[in-house]
Write a protein that holds these residues in place. Structure first.
Motif, mmCIF file in Angstrom:
data_model
loop_
_atom_site.group_PDB
_atom_site.id
_atom_site.type_symbol
_atom_site.label_atom_id
_atom_site.label_comp_id
_atom_site.label_asym_id
_atom_site.label_seq_id
_atom_site.Cartn_x
_atom_site.Cartn_y
_atom_site.Cartn_z
ATOM 1 N N TYR A 156 0.827 -1.204 0.000
ATOM 2 C CA TYR A 156 0.000 0.000 0.000
ATOM 3 C C TYR A 156 0.868 1.263 0.000
ATOM 4 C CZ TYR A 156 -3.675 -3.332 1.268
ATOM 5 O OH TYR A 156 -4.541 -4.394 1.303
ATOM 6 N N VAL A 157 1.922 1.278 0.805
ATOM 7 C CA VAL A 157 2.803 2.447 0.855
ATOM 8 C C VAL A 157 3.487 2.667 -0.497
ATOM 9 C CG1 VAL A 157 4.942 3.331 1.913
ATOM 10 C CG2 VAL A 157 3.109 2.434 3.359
ATOM 11 N N SER A 158 3.807 1.591 -1.210
ATOM 12 C CA SER A 158 4.438 1.736 -2.528
ATOM 13 C C SER A 158 3.424 2.159 -3.597
ATOM 14 C CB SER A 158 5.112 0.425 -2.955
ATOM 15 O OG SER A 158 4.152 -0.543 -3.343
ATOM 16 N N THR A 159 2.147 1.978 -3.346
ATOM 17 C CA THR A 159 1.098 2.292 -4.319
ATOM 18 C C THR A 159 0.703 3.763 -4.285
ATOM 19 O OG1 THR A 159 0.246 0.030 -4.207
ATOM 20 C CG2 THR A 159 -1.270 1.710 -5.022
ATOM 21 N N PHE A 160 0.699 4.354 -3.110
ATOM 22 C CA PHE A 160 0.264 5.742 -2.951
ATOM 23 C C PHE A 160 1.465 6.640 -2.677
ATOM 24 C CE2 PHE A 160 -3.346 3.083 -2.027
ATOM 25 C CZ PHE A 160 -4.381 3.727 -2.697
ATOM 26 N N LYS A 161 1.555 7.753 -3.422
ATOM 27 C CA LYS A 161 2.730 8.633 -3.362
ATOM 28 C C LYS A 161 2.999 9.204 -1.974
ATOM 29 C CE LYS A 161 2.551 10.144 -8.145
ATOM 30 N NZ LYS A 161 2.223 11.246 -9.057
ATOM 31 N N ASN A 162 2.011 9.822 -1.372
ATOM 32 C CA ASN A 162 2.196 10.510 -0.093
ATOM 33 C C ASN A 162 1.906 9.550 1.054
ATOM 34 O OD1 ASN A 162 2.749 13.021 -1.383
ATOM 35 N ND2 ASN A 162 0.575 13.161 -1.855
ATOM 36 N N SER A 163 2.793 8.589 1.213
ATOM 37 C CA SER A 163 2.563 7.519 2.180
ATOM 38 C C SER A 163 3.856 7.152 2.893
ATOM 39 C CB SER A 163 2.001 6.295 1.455
ATOM 40 O OG SER A 163 0.825 6.654 0.767
ATOM 41 N N LYS A 164 3.704 6.548 4.060
ATOM 42 C CA LYS A 164 4.902 6.136 4.804
ATOM 43 C C LYS A 164 4.572 5.051 5.818
ATOM 44 C CE LYS A 164 4.366 10.042 7.954
ATOM 45 N NZ LYS A 164 4.967 11.263 8.460
ATOM 46 N N ARG A 165 5.593 4.273 6.106
ATOM 47 C CA ARG A 165 5.517 3.271 7.162
ATOM 48 C C ARG A 165 5.613 3.976 8.500
ATOM 49 N NH1 ARG A 165 8.260 -2.116 6.076
ATOM 50 N NH2 ARG A 165 9.071 -1.714 8.135
ATOM 51 N N GLY A 166 5.027 3.355 9.514
ATOM 52 C CA GLY A 166 5.099 3.908 10.864
ATOM 53 C C GLY A 166 5.801 2.935 11.795
ATOM 54 N N ARG A 167 5.200 2.720 12.939
ATOM 55 C CA ARG A 167 5.774 1.822 13.945
ATOM 56 C C ARG A 167 5.409 0.373 13.656
ATOM 57 N NH1 ARG A 167 3.277 5.872 16.627
ATOM 58 N NH2 ARG A 167 1.566 4.497 17.192
ATOM 59 N N ILE A 168 6.304 -0.515 14.051
ATOM 60 C CA ILE A 168 6.051 -1.946 13.917
ATOM 61 C C ILE A 168 6.309 -2.606 15.270
ATOM 62 C CG2 ILE A 168 6.829 -4.112 12.869
ATOM 63 C CD1 ILE A 168 7.470 -2.567 10.341
ATOM 64 N N SER A 169 5.347 -3.398 15.730
ATOM 65 C CA SER A 169 5.512 -4.215 16.935
ATOM 66 C C SER A 169 5.585 -5.665 16.480
ATOM 67 C CB SER A 169 4.312 -4.055 17.876
ATOM 68 O OG SER A 169 4.160 -2.722 18.263
ATOM 69 N N ARG A 170 6.540 -6.384 17.029
ATOM 70 C CA ARG A 170 6.730 -7.782 16.624
ATOM 71 C C ARG A 170 6.373 -8.719 17.776
ATOM 72 N NH1 ARG A 170 8.965 -7.939 11.692
ATOM 73 N NH2 ARG A 170 9.936 -6.018 10.958
ATOM 74 N N TYR A 171 5.946 -9.925 17.402
ATOM 75 C CA TYR A 171 5.649 -10.937 18.405
ATOM 76 C C TYR A 171 6.946 -11.368 19.087
ATOM 77 C CZ TYR A 171 0.877 -11.553 16.675
ATOM 78 O OH TYR A 171 -0.427 -11.357 16.336
#
Length: 161
Positions: free
Chosen positions: A25-40
């Motif tokens: 999704y982030v690669s599809t839309f120009k004004n987009s970015k990843r945020g925080r990630i929580s891992r198991y």
């Protein structure tokens, strides 16, 4: 991601593809970015090190994605609408989002993760509103015959052509 959280944030439940979907999704839309990630962690319930929750932003809209297992699936009962200014923009989003998924009627599609989208021209609301009920009916009839929406044909229907 903004430090002030949106009042309402879509929360998307994936089986085990939350990080992959977020990146798509982030690669599809120009004004987009990843945020925080929580891992198991060791306690699970997912495999240690895999994404539990990921936050991201698409065109300024915050989203949360969860790897929650196979308990729930997306349905067409909820969809995300992509408003497009031009036919070229509509075509690009239509092709990118439907890749590996399925194309439905009236501008609806399911992406490869099962999430439903509506890819529509911004002019659609204008063409279908106002006091001219016959115009709105012609536009609706034209749209019901389409899979991917065609701005030129919708405008022609509005004019009675």
């Amino acid at each position: 991601m903004a430090t002030n959280m949106q009042k309402i944030t879509p929360f998307l439940w994936f089986d085990d593809k939350a990080e992959e979907a977020m990146n798509f999704y982030v690669s599809t839309f120009k004004n987009s970015k990843r945020g925080r990630i929580s891992r198991y962690g060791e306690a699970g319930p997912g495999p240690k090190g895999t994404v539990m929750v990921a936050t991201f932003q698409l065109e300024g809209q915050d989203f949360i994605a969860l790897n929650g297992g196979p308990h729930f699936k997306f349905t067409e009962a909820i969809s995300l609408v992509v408003n497009c200014e031009t036919q070229d923009e509509l075509d690009a989003f239509w092709e990118k989002l439907s890749e590996g998924g399925s194309k439905g009627q009236c501008g609806w599609l399911k992406d490869k993760y099962g999430l439903s989208w509506q890819v529509v021209p911004t002019i659609l609301g204008e063409l279908m509103s106002g006091k001219d009920a016959a115009k709105a009916h012609r536009v609706m009839e034209a749209m019901l015959k389409m899979v991917k929406l065609d701005v030129k044909k919708l405008k022609e229907a509005a004019k009675g052509k």
